[in-house]
Design an enzyme around this catalytic site. Structure first.
Site, PDB file in Angstrom:
ATOM      1  N   ASP A 172      14.506  -0.427   1.441  1.00  0.00           N
ATOM      2  CA  ASP A 172      15.239  -0.612   2.697  1.00  0.00           C
ATOM      3  C   ASP A 172      16.211  -1.767   2.480  1.00  0.00           C
ATOM      4  O   ASP A 172      17.317  -1.571   1.966  1.00  0.00           O
ATOM      5  CB  ASP A 172      14.240  -0.860   3.825  1.00  0.00           C
ATOM      6  CG  ASP A 172      14.876  -0.951   5.202  1.00  0.00           C
ATOM      7  OD1 ASP A 172      16.106  -0.784   5.303  1.00  0.00           O
ATOM      8  OD2 ASP A 172      14.158  -1.170   6.185  1.00  0.00           O
ATOM      9  N   LYS A 205      17.157   4.044   1.108  1.00  0.00           N
ATOM     10  CA  LYS A 205      18.014   4.157   2.297  1.00  0.00           C
ATOM     11  C   LYS A 205      19.472   3.819   2.000  1.00  0.00           C
ATOM     12  O   LYS A 205      20.340   4.026   2.852  1.00  0.00           O
ATOM     13  CB  LYS A 205      17.483   3.258   3.424  1.00  0.00           C
ATOM     14  CG  LYS A 205      16.166   3.744   4.031  1.00  0.00           C
ATOM     15  CD  LYS A 205      15.779   2.932   5.251  1.00  0.00           C
ATOM     16  CE  LYS A 205      14.429   3.350   5.797  1.00  0.00           C
ATOM     17  NZ  LYS A 205      13.925   2.419   6.837  1.00  0.00           N
ATOM     18  N   LYS A 233       0.817  -1.195   0.000  1.00  0.00           N
ATOM     19  CA  LYS A 233       0.000   0.000   0.000  1.00  0.00           C
ATOM     20  C   LYS A 233       0.859   1.256   0.000  1.00  0.00           C
ATOM     21  O   LYS A 233       0.401   2.320  -0.377  1.00  0.00           O
ATOM     22  CB  LYS A 233      -0.871   0.016   1.273  1.00  0.00           C
ATOM     23  CG  LYS A 233      -1.887  -1.077   1.353  1.00  0.00           C
ATOM     24  CD  LYS A 233      -2.621  -1.004   2.709  1.00  0.00           C
ATOM     25  CE  LYS A 233      -2.521  -2.328   3.376  1.00  0.00           C
ATOM     26  NZ  LYS A 233      -3.109  -2.333   4.729  1.00  0.00           N
ATOM     27  N   GLY A 234       2.103   1.123   0.433  1.00  0.00           N
ATOM     28  CA  GLY A 234       2.948   2.287   0.671  1.00  0.00           C
ATOM     29  C   GLY A 234       3.110   3.229  -0.505  1.00  0.00           C
ATOM     30  O   GLY A 234       3.282   4.426  -0.338  1.00  0.00           O
ATOM     31  N   ASP A 240       3.727   3.701   6.441  1.00  0.00           N
ATOM     32  CA  ASP A 240       3.008   3.477   7.694  1.00  0.00           C
ATOM     33  C   ASP A 240       3.892   2.929   8.789  1.00  0.00           C
ATOM     34  O   ASP A 240       4.970   2.377   8.534  1.00  0.00           O
ATOM     35  CB  ASP A 240       1.888   2.454   7.471  1.00  0.00           C
ATOM     36  CG  ASP A 240       2.446   1.025   7.321  1.00  0.00           C
ATOM     37  OD1 ASP A 240       3.289   0.820   6.419  1.00  0.00           O
ATOM     38  OD2 ASP A 240       2.073   0.145   8.109  1.00  0.00           O
TER      39      ASP A 240
HETATM   40  P1  IMP Z   1      12.564  -3.883   1.964  1.00  0.00           P
HETATM   41  O1  IMP Z   1      11.993  -5.129   1.370  1.00  0.00           O
HETATM   42  O2  IMP Z   1      13.330  -4.140   3.239  1.00  0.00           O
HETATM   43  O3  IMP Z   1      13.350  -3.038   0.982  1.00  0.00           O
HETATM   44  O4  IMP Z   1      11.361  -3.016   2.485  1.00  0.00           O
HETATM   45  C1  IMP Z   1      10.511  -2.418   1.599  1.00  0.00           C
HETATM   46  C2  IMP Z   1       9.148  -2.154   2.196  1.00  0.00           C
HETATM   47  O5  IMP Z   1       9.179  -2.066   3.616  1.00  0.00           O
HETATM   48  C3  IMP Z   1       8.665  -0.826   1.693  1.00  0.00           C
HETATM   49  O6  IMP Z   1       7.857  -1.004   0.560  1.00  0.00           O
HETATM   50  C4  IMP Z   1       7.893  -0.286   2.850  1.00  0.00           C
HETATM   51  O7  IMP Z   1       6.539  -0.676   2.731  1.00  0.00           O
HETATM   52  C5  IMP Z   1       8.504  -0.932   4.064  1.00  0.00           C
HETATM   53  N1  IMP Z   1       9.483  -0.013   4.706  1.00  0.00           N
HETATM   54  C6  IMP Z   1      10.817  -0.017   4.624  1.00  0.00           C
HETATM   55  N2  IMP Z   1      11.371   0.977   5.328  1.00  0.00           N
HETATM   56  C7  IMP Z   1      10.328   1.655   5.880  1.00  0.00           C
HETATM   57  C8  IMP Z   1      10.235   2.830   6.715  1.00  0.00           C
HETATM   58  O8  IMP Z   1      11.207   3.483   7.101  1.00  0.00           O
HETATM   59  N3  IMP Z   1       8.959   3.208   7.066  1.00  0.00           N
HETATM   60  C9  IMP Z   1       7.853   2.545   6.652  1.00  0.00           C
HETATM   61  N4  IMP Z   1       7.883   1.465   5.865  1.00  0.00           N
HETATM   62  C10 IMP Z   1       9.120   1.018   5.487  1.00  0.00           C
HETATM   63 MG    MG Z   2       4.774  -1.153   3.992  1.00  0.00          MG
END
Ligand code: IMP
Ligand code: MG
Length: 185
Positions: free
Chosen positions: A113, A141, A53-54, A169
């Site tokens: 992230d 990040k 949803k982000g 969120d």
């Molecule tokens: P990844 O798979 O670790 O890269 O995380 C990606 C997903 O985690 C993103 O689409 C976000 O929905 C969530 N996410 C990562 N970092 C944050 C943050 O700082 N705040 C909120 N959601 C995050």
């Molecule tokens: Mg999320």
């Protein structure tokens, strides 16, 4: 009281840290990204795939700044529960119906992230033989290791903090904020 403060109040101001990107800064950068994307794809069919949803707010603003025909769809993948840390597992909850074969696909993500969510999605979409596959992330990040595809379009290099607002969120709260803030430690 500025409008921000009122919205923040409504969103339990007490747990919000500082505003990292205010609404105006975000809108300006999203406009630039839209123009960049429009210039990048000279020919062919373009499909934007927003990650729910982000990415919903970013996608909604971004498409209004892309002065070129394109289609849009969504994909829903979940990697985080009500926690600030990636669980490491990524589940596909909704798979777009749009046929992307032979088309330019641009995955639109709120924040990168660990990069796990995108790694999984890149693999899924590559199997569908698009003409090209790229990523647009509002925030990066820059901590992801072993990414299978680096985002071609990035809004901001974000601090390594947990951020909320503008779609992002914490336990499903704060998505509606027009700005991006950190949470208090
Ligand atoms: P990844 O798979 O670790 O890269 O995380 C990606 C997903 O985690 C993103 O689409 C976000 O929905 C969530 N996410 C990562 N970092 C944050 C943050 O700082 N705040 C909120 N959601 C995050
Ligand atoms: Mg999320």
């Amino acid at each position: 009281m500025p409008e921000y403060a009122q919205v923040a109040n409504h969103a339990r101001e007490s747990v919000l840290g500082e505003i990292i990107y205010d609404a105006e800064t975000i809108q300006r950068r999203v406009g630039e990204l839209g123009r960049e994307i429009g210039d990048y794809y000279e020919e062919g069919e373009l499909v934007l795939v927003g990650l729910l949803k982000g990415g919903f707010m970013f996608l909604a603003d971004l498409v209004r700044c892309i002065r070129r025909p394109h289609k849009l769809d969504f994909v829903a993948a979940a990697s985080y529960g009500a926690s600030k840390e990636s669980s490491g597992r990524v589940r596909l909850l909704y798979d777009p119906e749009t046929d992307v074969t032979g088309k330019h696909v641009l995955l639109v993500e709120d924040i990168v992230d660990s990069g796990r969510t995108l790694n999984r999605l890149v693999r899924v979409f590559r199997e569908r033989a698009p003409e090209s596959l790229e990523i647009c992330a509002l925030l990066h990040k820059r901590v992801a290791r072993g990414s299978v595809l680096e985002p071609r379009f990035v809004g901001f290099d974000a601090p390594v903090k947990f951020l909320v607002g503008y779609g992002l969120d914490y336990a499903e709260e704060f998505r509606h904020l027009p700005y991006i803030a950190s949470l208090k430690e």
